[in-house]
Structures are given as C-alpha cells and as structure tokens.
Design an enzyme around this catalytic site. Structure first.
Site, mmCIF file in Angstrom:
data_model
loop_
_atom_site.group_PDB
_atom_site.id
_atom_site.type_symbol
_atom_site.label_atom_id
_atom_site.label_comp_id
_atom_site.label_asym_id
_atom_site.label_seq_id
_atom_site.Cartn_x
_atom_site.Cartn_y
_atom_site.Cartn_z
ATOM 1 N N ASP A 88 44.527 30.301 26.672
ATOM 2 C CA ASP A 88 44.506 31.323 27.731
ATOM 3 C C ASP A 88 45.641 32.323 27.500
ATOM 4 O O ASP A 88 46.825 31.949 27.533
ATOM 5 C CB ASP A 88 44.706 30.670 29.110
ATOM 6 C CG ASP A 88 43.466 29.937 29.606
ATOM 7 O OD1 ASP A 88 42.424 29.976 28.924
ATOM 8 O OD2 ASP A 88 43.551 29.341 30.695
ATOM 9 N N ASN A 119 31.025 27.310 43.350
ATOM 10 C CA ASN A 119 31.714 28.155 44.313
ATOM 11 C C ASN A 119 30.652 28.995 45.026
ATOM 12 O O ASN A 119 29.450 28.838 44.756
ATOM 13 C CB ASN A 119 32.816 28.990 43.646
ATOM 14 C CG ASN A 119 32.254 29.968 42.614
ATOM 15 O OD1 ASN A 119 31.077 30.328 42.652
ATOM 16 N ND2 ASN A 119 33.100 30.389 41.694
ATOM 17 N N ASN A 165 40.174 26.204 25.644
ATOM 18 C CA ASN A 165 40.540 27.597 25.378
ATOM 19 C C ASN A 165 42.045 27.777 25.319
ATOM 20 O O ASN A 165 42.782 27.120 26.057
ATOM 21 C CB ASN A 165 40.057 28.524 26.511
ATOM 22 C CG ASN A 165 38.553 28.688 26.546
ATOM 23 O OD1 ASN A 165 37.885 28.531 25.537
ATOM 24 N ND2 ASN A 165 38.029 29.014 27.717
ATOM 25 N N ASP A 189 38.971 23.869 38.878
ATOM 26 C CA ASP A 189 38.944 22.764 37.903
ATOM 27 C C ASP A 189 39.762 21.582 38.420
ATOM 28 O O ASP A 189 39.377 20.418 38.258
ATOM 29 C CB ASP A 189 39.513 23.229 36.556
ATOM 30 C CG ASP A 189 38.722 24.387 35.969
ATOM 31 O OD1 ASP A 189 37.506 24.456 36.214
ATOM 32 O OD2 ASP A 189 39.325 25.227 35.278
HETATM 33 O O1 RIB Z 1 38.696 27.870 35.224
HETATM 34 C C1 RIB Z 1 39.760 28.479 34.551
HETATM 35 C C2 RIB Z 1 39.478 28.558 33.086
HETATM 36 O O2 RIB Z 1 38.379 29.423 32.887
HETATM 37 C C3 RIB Z 1 40.594 29.141 32.254
HETATM 38 O O3 RIB Z 1 41.498 28.174 31.811
HETATM 39 C C4 RIB Z 1 39.844 29.870 31.151
HETATM 40 O O4 RIB Z 1 40.076 29.358 29.871
HETATM 41 C C5 RIB Z 1 38.378 29.812 31.532
HETATM 42 O O5 RIB Z 1 37.702 28.845 30.843
#
Ligand code: RIB
Length: 292
Positions: free
Chosen positions: A12, A179, A10, A244
């Site tokens: 952002d 989570n 993505n 992440d």
């Molecule tokens: O976990 C964070 C991510 O969630 C962001 O980078 C956004 O793009 C969404 O996918």
C-alpha cells in the site's frame, strides 16, 4: 476445523493529502508511506491477531517479501502463499485530513491465481473447514464452486464490487460481509434493513453482516434474526482496513463460540482501534487490546 483465507496481498503506497484529488486536478501530497495491505492479507492478520489459526493462500512478486514477513509476524501460516515473477499487487491510497481514503488497485500477482493453484491449495482442506474470500484475486468463481462442492463453508466479502462477481454463484456463499455500497449493488436496496430483507429472500440460508462505517453494523441471520451494533466512536486517523479488521474479528469471535451479538460488539471495537491508527495491516489491534 481449519480456516483458509485465499486472498490478495498488496503493498500500500499511502499518500497523505488535504483532500482526495478531483478529476483533472494535480495535487501535492504531504508525504508517502508504504504499508503492508491487501484485503486478503489484512483479513488474515486480523483473524490471527484475534486468536484464530489461519492459513493464507495467495501470490506475490519478487519484491513482496515484507508481506510474507508481516503475515508470519502476526501468526498467519503462509505455506500456501507463493512467490512468482509477476510484480506484487499494490494499492495507491490517498488519505485526506478526515482520515477518509480513496484506493486504486493494481492486481499484479493477485490476478495470476489459476485453477491449478487453487486445486493444489484446496487439497489441504476438508469438509467442515472454512474459506474466506474477497474479490481481489483471479479465479474467484472457480474457488467458490470448488470449495462449496468440497463441503467447505464459504465466507465472501465481495469487495471491491466489479464484473468479476457476475460469474460467481452467490448461492454457494454461507456468510457475506458487505458494506452499504456492496449491499446496494447485490440487492438494489439502499436502506440497511431493506438490504437485509433482500439478502434473506435471495440467499435464505446465508448469514449477512452489513457494515455501515460510522453508522454501525447489522447482522442478519437465516431464521430472520436481526442484530444492530452501534459504531464505537474514536478520532479517525485512517479508515483503511477498518472493514477488514471487522471481518477478521467477527469470524474469530464466531470460531471461539462467541454469540453473533457479542461478535458484532467485539468487531466494532477492533475496527474503531484500526481507524485510530495509520496504515492497513499495521493498524490492526491484537485481541488483548480489545478485551482491555
Ligand atoms: O481494505 C483495505 C485494502 O484495500 C488496502 O490494504 C488495499 O491494499 C486494498 O486492497
């Protein structure tokens, strides 16, 4: 053993705001920045920065070239990341003064993953390899089935939690990263140890890592093992991609033969560094920063 992460990429669009907009409210932002992100890409970059060899499979649109460059710069193999004519996925992210966020996703190219594309990617992987998945691409259910039947170890971060997950056979998942909200949605339990209990009874062969933000993280093993890790305290700038980073670092530690207990500690430190920096992918530290 090869590691494949089949996931989203993505752009952002991150808006700094005093507070997260309320329903019906119009809010001026203090500024906007554009970062590389997507749960898939962030986790691939975290894996690579933590020293793992990772292949990223996914789809971007014509304007998503910076995402491929960011992946390559981090050392991710992008031979399975393809460009199509559909616009790149994006996220609209509000980050408030406390560093907390609110995210709206536009799936774009991420939702154009087809069974045929998945088949072509999976042809490159063998029994004993490992696949990491999140819930930001189409065909997730198919990929889980296909990878499992090919003898590939399946790791799932069922995020964001939505109806698409109902079609997925969770019994084919070997390791979960959730989570507390996803843990509740999958088990109906709210207390961390009860969530782990419920996982153990629903998915007795799976390992589960339950992240609790500022309240630390838990590991639950198939033989009933439980490990708790406190959160590493830092000044929070932006929590985006903390989970992440945690996921990539924990898996990379595991691949290096590090124990689950030590892996939790390393992943917790890496996530703390990520929350002390702005943005998603750019906030992810490299392994040496964590070891120092
Ligand atoms: O976990 C964070 C991510 O969630 C962001 O980078 C956004 O793009 C969404 O996918």
């Amino acid at each position: 053993m090869k590691v494949l992460n089949f996931g989203s990429l993505n752009l952002d669009y991150v808006y700094s705001v005093e507070h997260i907009a309320e329903p019906g409210e119009t809010l001026s932002s203090r500024g906007r920045e554009v970062f590389c992100g997507g749960k898939g890409l962030n986790q691939s970059i975290a894996l690579a920065k933590a020293g793992a060899e990772v292949y990223h499979a996914g789809l971007i649109g014509p304007e998503g070239g910076m995402l491929i460059e960011a992946a390559k710069d981090a050392g991710v193999d992008v031979r399975y990341t393809k460009t199509i004519s559909t616009p790149t996925g994006h996220a609209i992210i509000q980050v408030n003064s406390e560093g907390q966020n609110s995210i709206i996703l536009f799936g774009g190219a991420n939702q154009c993953v087809t069974e045929d594309f998945a088949d072509r990617v999976l042809e490159g992987f063998q029994p004993g390899d490992l696949i990491l998945l999140q819930n930001e691409i189409s065909c997730l259910d198919y990929i889980i089935d296909k990878a499992h039947s090919a003898g590939i170890t399946v790791i799932l971060n069922p995020s964001p939690f939505n109806d698409a997950l109902e079609g997925c056979d969770m019994n084919k998942v070997d390791m979960f990263f959730v989570n507390e909200i996803e843990g509740f949605q999958l088990t109906g339990e709210k207390e961390p140890e009860r969530i782990l209990d419920a996982f153990a009874s629903k998915f007795p062969k799976a390992e589960v890592i339950l992240t609790l933000g500022g309240d630390g993280a838990w590991y639950g093993g198939p033989s009933g093992e439980r490990i708790y890790q406190e959160c590493t305290k830092v000044e929070v700038v932006d929590t985006t991609a903390a989970g992440d980073t945690f996921t990539g670092y924990f898996i990379s530690s595991m691949l290096k033969g590090i124990s689950r207990k030590e892996g939790l500690a390393i992943a917790s430190k890496a996530a703390a560094v990520a929350v002390s920096r702005k943005g998603a992918a750019p906030s992810i530290p490299v392994w040496n920063e964590i070891m120092e």
